[in-house]
Write a protein that holds these residues in place. Sequence first.
Motif, PDB file in Angstrom:
ATOM      1  N   THR A 115       1.063  -0.980   0.428  1.00 30.15           N
ATOM      2  CA  THR A 115      -0.270   0.018   0.183  1.00 30.15           C
ATOM      3  C   THR A 115       1.367   0.651   0.246  1.00 30.15           C
ATOM      4  O   THR A 115       1.883   1.492   0.306  1.00 30.15           O
ATOM      5  N   HIS A 116      -0.020   2.225  -1.178  1.00 26.94           N
ATOM      6  CA  HIS A 116       1.575   3.738  -0.995  1.00 26.94           C
ATOM      7  C   HIS A 116      -0.025   4.750  -0.523  1.00 26.94           C
ATOM      8  O   HIS A 116      -0.725   5.723  -1.171  1.00 26.94           O
ATOM      9  N   ARG A 164       0.112  -0.684 -13.288  1.00 27.16           N
ATOM     10  CA  ARG A 164       0.755  -1.275 -13.195  1.00 27.16           C
ATOM     11  C   ARG A 164       1.488  -1.424 -12.036  1.00 27.16           C
ATOM     12  O   ARG A 164       2.461   0.093 -11.805  1.00 27.16           O
ATOM     13  N   VAL A 165       2.510  -2.511 -11.435  1.00 23.20           N
ATOM     14  CA  VAL A 165       2.940  -1.879  -9.712  1.00 23.20           C
ATOM     15  C   VAL A 165       4.488  -2.516 -10.898  1.00 23.20           C
ATOM     16  O   VAL A 165       5.410  -2.578  -9.733  1.00 23.20           O
TER      17      VAL A 165
END
Length: 254
Positions: free
Chosen positions: A136-137, A165-166
């Motif tokens: 999580t950001h 896109r991670v």
Amino acid sequence: MSSFRKALKSRQKNHHERSQPGFRKHLGLLEKKKDYKLRADDYHKKQNTLAALRKKALEKNPDEFYYKMINSQLQDGVHVMKKQNEEVEVTEEQKKVMRTQDVKYVEMKRVAEAKKIERLKGELHLLDADSKPKNTHTFFVDSKKEVQSFNLATHLNTAPQLVDRVYNRPTLQTLETKSIQGAVEPRSMKKLAKQRKHQYKILSQRIDREKKMFVISQKIQTRKDLQDKNKKVKVKKETPNAAAIYKFATKRKR
């Protein structure tokens, strides 16, 4: 004397038991002596068994106890041992492999499986694995107005289609000089995600197989070590996921 014996034999008659008379044939075959003998022996055998059981019941100690009294139960008139709730020490699959394969062969297959796992991990990098915890950001802003007008693509300085896109998320400056690596269209990305999920499933199966083979090799090796006549004490009992642990007495080498 011999001539007398011959003459005596010539006058002998074979006596046979009579057959059932014609007017009694509706009653079935007439019982012969050999049939009666079998029936009588069976009857006396049963009577002797019943007499022995009566005697045993009369002479039984009322305070006698043994564990089958509480560990067995009647099923369709037959005593059956109750199933224990304890965990099974060795599974059927482990028994089959341990009977047919040697520890060297099992260890060789386990090492080969471990190498395949490492190669798969190197290819996938575990970026989208389901087992991996999702990162999580959290972004902090100064006011509620900024929350309402917050734009993730602008904040990350990237193209809107690359926000989900991670990994491999280049900035706008990078995109001016280099092209986007990998699929960008939703259809292509969905197809690639499906392929990655399949690869992760294969990786998970290989990891489980490698763990099972490790346990089997440990159990085979433990059984080989137990053939030694040295004094030993069981420290931990065997389970489906681990071999038993023994503590061997120290032996001085000459």
